[in-house]
Design an enzyme around this catalytic site. Structure first.
Site, PDB file in Angstrom:
ATOM      1  N   HIS A  94       0.853  -1.183   0.000  1.00  0.00           N
ATOM      2  CA  HIS A  94       0.000   0.000   0.000  1.00  0.00           C
ATOM      3  C   HIS A  94       0.894   1.239   0.000  1.00  0.00           C
ATOM      4  CE1 HIS A  94      -3.506  -2.448   1.829  1.00  0.00           C
ATOM      5  NE2 HIS A  94      -3.663  -2.325   0.531  1.00  0.00           N
ATOM      6  N   GLY A 138      -2.506  -1.652  -7.943  1.00  0.00           N
ATOM      7  CA  GLY A 138      -3.497  -2.384  -7.139  1.00  0.00           C
ATOM      8  C   GLY A 138      -4.935  -1.953  -7.360  1.00  0.00           C
ATOM      9  N   ASP A 163      -4.055  -6.183  -7.928  1.00  0.00           N
ATOM     10  CA  ASP A 163      -4.259  -7.193  -6.880  1.00  0.00           C
ATOM     11  C   ASP A 163      -4.962  -8.415  -7.470  1.00  0.00           C
ATOM     12  OD1 ASP A 163      -3.188  -5.461  -4.950  1.00  0.00           O
ATOM     13  OD2 ASP A 163      -5.151  -4.634  -4.463  1.00  0.00           O
ATOM     14  N   ASP A 195      -1.133  -1.699   4.816  1.00  0.00           N
ATOM     15  CA  ASP A 195      -1.242  -0.686   5.869  1.00  0.00           C
ATOM     16  C   ASP A 195      -2.530  -0.934   6.642  1.00  0.00           C
ATOM     17  OD1 ASP A 195      -1.368   1.549   7.472  1.00  0.00           O
ATOM     18  OD2 ASP A 195      -0.830   2.942   5.864  1.00  0.00           O
ATOM     19  N   HIS A 211      -9.852  -0.204  -2.355  1.00  0.00           N
ATOM     20  CA  HIS A 211      -9.931  -1.512  -3.018  1.00  0.00           C
ATOM     21  C   HIS A 211      -9.774  -2.644  -2.006  1.00  0.00           C
ATOM     22  CE1 HIS A 211      -5.685  -0.574  -2.793  1.00  0.00           C
ATOM     23  NE2 HIS A 211      -5.369  -1.802  -3.117  1.00  0.00           N
ATOM     24  N   ASP A 262     -10.644  -6.219  -2.909  1.00  0.00           N
ATOM     25  CA  ASP A 262      -9.640  -6.880  -3.750  1.00  0.00           C
ATOM     26  C   ASP A 262      -8.508  -7.439  -2.897  1.00  0.00           C
ATOM     27  OD1 ASP A 262     -11.105  -6.060  -5.960  1.00  0.00           O
ATOM     28  OD2 ASP A 262      -9.872  -4.279  -6.292  1.00  0.00           O
ATOM     29  N   ARG A 281      -7.291 -14.302   0.433  1.00  0.00           N
ATOM     30  CA  ARG A 281      -8.055 -15.551   0.433  1.00  0.00           C
ATOM     31  C   ARG A 281      -7.482 -16.532  -0.582  1.00  0.00           C
ATOM     32  NH1 ARG A 281     -11.772 -18.265  -2.159  1.00  0.00           N
ATOM     33  NH2 ARG A 281     -12.062 -16.734  -3.796  1.00  0.00           N
TER      34      ARG A 281
END
Length: 152
Positions: A19, A66, A71, A91, A98, A101, A107
């Site tokens: 980030h 991202g 991402d 962060d 986002h 995302d 996951r």
């Protein structure tokens, strides 16, 4: 879902993501681990990849930034077993537009059983591990078996 075994190769494909507020920390981390990172194939989201290349000289395959889908591109590479390690300096104190995302990316890393570091200390431990430069076994969802069982 049934599992199957598939090794991670000795030369890992490492995704580097940060980030905005964490980009300086990731750059410093990359400089610290420059020699180790040179042994692997590197991917990064766009802005992060450009900064890493500019400040370290490392060769990085750059994807979109991202928030523009980077991402998700890394997530797809994880699902295709083309990314083997995720270093994601996120962060936790800043709101991210986002964020869904980011959660999807984490996951997928869990589903496909790849090592993930979300901070400098964990990333240091991953890079210090002897297994980073050796093939290692891992268990994955057996998607082909899953599809075959759905057709019966």
């Amino acid at each position: 879902m049934q599992k199957r075994s598939q090794p991670l190769p000795a030369k890992k494909h490492i995704a580097l993501v940060a980030h905005d507020g964490m980009k300086p920390a990731l750059l410093e981390w990359c400089q610290t681990h420059l020699d180790s990172l040179k042994q692997h194939k590197l991917y990064a989201t766009g802005t992060t990849g450009n900064l890493i290349e500019k400040h370290t000289g490392l060769e990085v395959t750059k994807l979109f930034s991202g928030p523009m889908g980077g991402d998700q591109q890394i997530g797809a590479k994880i699902a295709e077993q083309d990314v083997h390690v995720l270093i994601f300096f996120w962060d936790p104190l800043a709101s991210q537009p986002h964020d869904p995302d980011v959660k999807a990316l984490l996951r997928l890393a869990a589903v496909w059983n790849i090592p993930v570091a979300c901070n400098e200390a964990t990333a240091d431990l991953l890079m210090a591990c002897d297994k980073m430069s050796q093939p290692i076994a891992r268990h994955l969802p057996d998607y082909e078996q899953y599809l075959a069982s759905r057709l019966d």
